[in-house]
Enzyme design. Structure first.
Site, mmCIF file in Angstrom:
data_model
loop_
_atom_site.group_PDB
_atom_site.id
_atom_site.type_symbol
_atom_site.label_atom_id
_atom_site.label_comp_id
_atom_site.label_asym_id
_atom_site.label_seq_id
_atom_site.Cartn_x
_atom_site.Cartn_y
_atom_site.Cartn_z
ATOM 1 N N LEU A 153 0.819 -1.207 0.000
ATOM 2 C CA LEU A 153 0.000 0.000 0.000
ATOM 3 C C LEU A 153 0.851 1.255 0.000
ATOM 4 O O LEU A 153 0.435 2.300 -0.494
ATOM 5 C CB LEU A 153 -0.920 0.013 1.232
ATOM 6 C CG LEU A 153 -1.947 -1.113 1.320
ATOM 7 C CD1 LEU A 153 -2.698 -1.043 2.639
ATOM 8 C CD2 LEU A 153 -2.920 -1.035 0.151
ATOM 9 N N GLY A 154 2.038 1.171 0.579
ATOM 10 C CA GLY A 154 2.932 2.317 0.627
ATOM 11 C C GLY A 154 4.228 1.929 1.294
ATOM 12 O O GLY A 154 4.298 0.923 2.007
ATOM 13 N N ALA A 155 5.257 2.715 1.068
ATOM 14 C CA ALA A 155 6.561 2.411 1.648
ATOM 15 C C ALA A 155 7.318 3.698 1.888
ATOM 16 O O ALA A 155 7.085 4.718 1.228
ATOM 17 C CB ALA A 155 7.361 1.489 0.728
ATOM 18 N N GLY A 156 8.249 3.643 2.846
ATOM 19 C CA GLY A 156 9.074 4.790 3.177
ATOM 20 C C GLY A 156 10.269 4.349 3.985
ATOM 21 O O GLY A 156 10.539 3.152 4.130
ATOM 22 N N MET B 23 10.814 4.297 7.123
ATOM 23 C CA MET B 23 10.572 3.571 8.362
ATOM 24 C C MET B 23 10.041 2.171 8.145
ATOM 25 O O MET B 23 10.076 1.353 9.057
ATOM 26 C CB MET B 23 9.604 4.356 9.247
ATOM 27 C CG MET B 23 10.176 5.655 9.782
ATOM 28 S SD MET B 23 8.967 6.540 10.785
ATOM 29 C CE MET B 23 8.830 5.407 12.177
ATOM 30 N N GLY B 24 9.525 1.886 6.963
ATOM 31 C CA GLY B 24 8.984 0.562 6.727
ATOM 32 C C GLY B 24 7.999 0.538 5.581
ATOM 33 O O GLY B 24 7.951 1.453 4.761
ATOM 34 N N VAL C 250 3.859 -0.656 4.316
ATOM 35 C CA VAL C 250 2.489 -1.017 4.673
ATOM 36 C C VAL C 250 1.941 -1.947 3.593
ATOM 37 O O VAL C 250 1.979 -1.626 2.406
ATOM 38 C CB VAL C 250 1.592 0.224 4.812
ATOM 39 C CG1 VAL C 250 0.179 -0.185 5.212
ATOM 40 C CG2 VAL C 250 2.161 1.189 5.838
ATOM 41 N N LYS D 119 1.516 -2.880 8.895
ATOM 42 C CA LYS D 119 2.700 -2.036 8.786
ATOM 43 C C LYS D 119 3.880 -2.783 9.376
ATOM 44 O O LYS D 119 3.858 -3.172 10.546
ATOM 45 C CB LYS D 119 2.479 -0.719 9.516
ATOM 46 C CG LYS D 119 3.646 0.252 9.360
ATOM 47 C CD LYS D 119 3.237 1.647 9.783
ATOM 48 C CE LYS D 119 4.302 2.649 9.386
ATOM 49 N NZ LYS D 119 3.847 4.031 9.563
ATOM 50 N N ASP E 34 2.985 13.730 14.359
ATOM 51 C CA ASP E 34 3.272 13.810 12.931
ATOM 52 C C ASP E 34 1.991 14.060 12.143
ATOM 53 O O ASP E 34 1.693 13.377 11.163
ATOM 54 C CB ASP E 34 3.967 12.535 12.453
ATOM 55 C CG ASP E 34 4.567 12.688 11.058
ATOM 56 O OD1 ASP E 34 4.837 13.844 10.659
ATOM 57 O OD2 ASP E 34 4.748 11.673 10.369
#
Length: 512
Positions: free
Chosen positions: A20-23, A25-26, A28, A43, A138
């Protein structure tokens, strides 16, 4: 490394279906639950975070606290754990978009009414978390999820609670210059490593409101250092400079939300949202918005555990399905501290509407100047309230209160932390003694143009097992009424640094 996890992999019992998404920190994932016929948002933090025992302990603790939240505008957390030295957290999934995607979708201006709807929904979720002792840390458009259903208003959820403080408090991450929150929305006290409380989230929500109204970040700069300097030194920009069609009153709202000094900001995210809505209702009359006088600082306070637990859930609404659309560095947890009283800009009608409190309306009718007109508004000095039972557990507004109705409120910590209003449902006067089992510091009869009665105050302390820091000195004040319109009610108030501090700072201006 987390990147090695691919669709089809079984991780922590879940079958990963897609990213679903990434960055940094890790990642999802959309994942199939191992036993139930549903899909969750899973996550998985990067492997570098999972090897530190302190990080693990803090992460699990924060995830557990977040899981206790039950609010229609807050992501629901199912589970958390460690698998293959990787920390993971499972949340409800919903297929929607986040507010950042909305801003960048087609280049057109976002209708102000939609921007206000988004900020109001996010504010409700954040205030519920703050009452429970959780700080987001955040807040930004990418952490606000939007869900659409045919024929229904757009649903707004604040997401990514439960990780940021666990990471920020680890010795592995508290190096000089480490900033976990996204710089574009970071409050000055975050950037300089100062004490951070819920007012940092108010600041970030103010930045988010600015961006939703203008499609631009409040301090667009070419370097991270320049962005940090702007947050610390530059005056908040006026939304009307970027979008002249906006009412001039909104400039004062965002300026207060993004004040450098936390004491000069709104007392809550809900107060910010209310002011923004009112700025548009006022038709741009900036004179209706009055900046507050500076108030003296006070040290951080800790809420009474029982009442704070009762304020986690908002009333009249049901649990919701929530999703993570992309990787976002989430939250923190901190006790609340003092804020100045909100100068409301809302053009309210003279008569309140206590009927929105359902079966608990008679309590609000007895004390209309103290309590908010509905469960989603603020009362005297920013009180945010919910109906509770005799065990101080949240109940639905329409639930029969029985012999005694109760409304529990979270204060702005300046000086009130909590208020419990107890009223006999049959309107018979309350005659029981005040401060039973305690030694009064003061006890006197009172009389004012609005009534008369008795007030007593005593020393007390926060609960010893309060996770935010128990056994702290605190004041207790109880109020009894003689006049028939409210002699069936009693107030129990906690706050201040001592009994006399609470009495001196709250009682002289109490609204009765």
């Amino acid at each position: 490394m987390t990147e090695s996890l691919t669709p089809g992999t079984v991780f922590a019992g879940y079958t990963l279906e897609r990213v679903l998404g990434a960055g940094g920190m890790g990642t999802v994932f959309l994942a199939r639950h191992p036993r139930l016929p549903r899909r969750d948002a899973l996550k998985v933090l990067s492997g570098s975070f999972g090897g530190d025992e302190e990080i693990r302990a803090r992460f699990i603790r924060e995830a557990e606290l977040t899981a206790e939240l039950d609010h229609p505008n807050v992501v629901t957390v199912y589970d958390r754990g460690v698998e293959r030295d990787r920390l993971w957290i499972a949340m409800q999934f919903i297929d929607g978009i986040d507010a950042a995607e909305l801003i960048g979708s087609d280049g057109s201006d976002l209708p102000p009414e939609r921007a206000l709807h988004i900020v109001t929904g996010a504010a409700r979720g954040l205030d519920a978390a703050h009452r429970a002792g959780l700080l987001h840390r955040d807040v930004k458009p990418a952490n606000i999820l939007l869900e659409s259903h045919p024929g229904e208003p757009e649903r707004v959820y604040i997401t990514d609670f439960g990780i940021a403080k666990a990471l920020a408090q680890s010795t592995a991450l508290t190096t000089v210059g480490s900033v976990l929150a996204t710089l574009a929305y970071s409050a000055p006290e975050q950037l300089v490593g100062g004490a951070v409380d819920h007012r940092a989230d108010v600041y970030a929500l103010g930045c988010t409101l600015y961006e939703l109204l203008t499609r631009a970040k409040p301090f667009p700069r070419t370097t991270a250092a320049a962005v940090m300097y702007a947050h610390l030194r530059d005056s908040p920009p006026h939304p009307t400079s970027a979008n002249p069609a906006l009412p001039s009153a909104i400039d004062s709202v965002t300026a207060r939300a993004m004040a450098k000094d936390p004491d000069d900001r709104f007392a809550s995210c809900g107060a910010l949202a209310d002011a923004a809505v009112a700025a548009f209702r006022a038709g741009g009359d900036e004179q209706t918005f009055v900046m507050p006088r500076p108030m003296r600082r006070r040290r951080e306070r800790f809420a009474v555990a029982g009442l704070v637990a009762a304020l986690v859930v908002a009333v009249v609404v049901t649990s919701v399905v929530v999703a993570n659309r992309s990787e976002r560095p989430p939250t923190a947890r901190t006790p609340g501290s003092a804020t100045s009283t909100v100068a409301s800009v809302i053009a309210t009608e003279p008569a309140k509407n206590p009927r929105s409190w359902g079966a608990h309306s008679f309590i609000v009718q007895a004390l209309p100047e103290l309590l908010p007109p509905d469960p989603f508004s603020s009362g005297y000095q920013g009180l945010r309230c919910v109906p509770v039972d005799e065990d101080v557990k949240v109940v639905d507004v329409d639930q029969d209160p029985g012999e005694v109705g109760r409304i529990s409120c979270r204060g702005n910590s300046d000086p009130v932390e909590n208020v419990l209003v107890s009223c006999n449902a049959n309107r018979t006067p309350i005659r029981a003694a005040l401060l039973i089992g305690r030694t009064a510091v003061g006890d006197r009869r009172w009389e004012s143009p609005r009534g008369r009665g008795r007030v007593a105050w005593a020393e007390t302390r926060t609960e010893p097992n309060d996770p935010d820091g128990g056994d702290q000195p605190q004041g207790l004040l109880e109020v009894q009424f003689d006049d028939p319109v409210k002699n069936f009610c009693r107030l129990t108030i906690y706050g201040g640094d001592s009994a006399q501090d609470l009495y001196d700072r709250w009682w002289p201006t109490a609204p009765f």
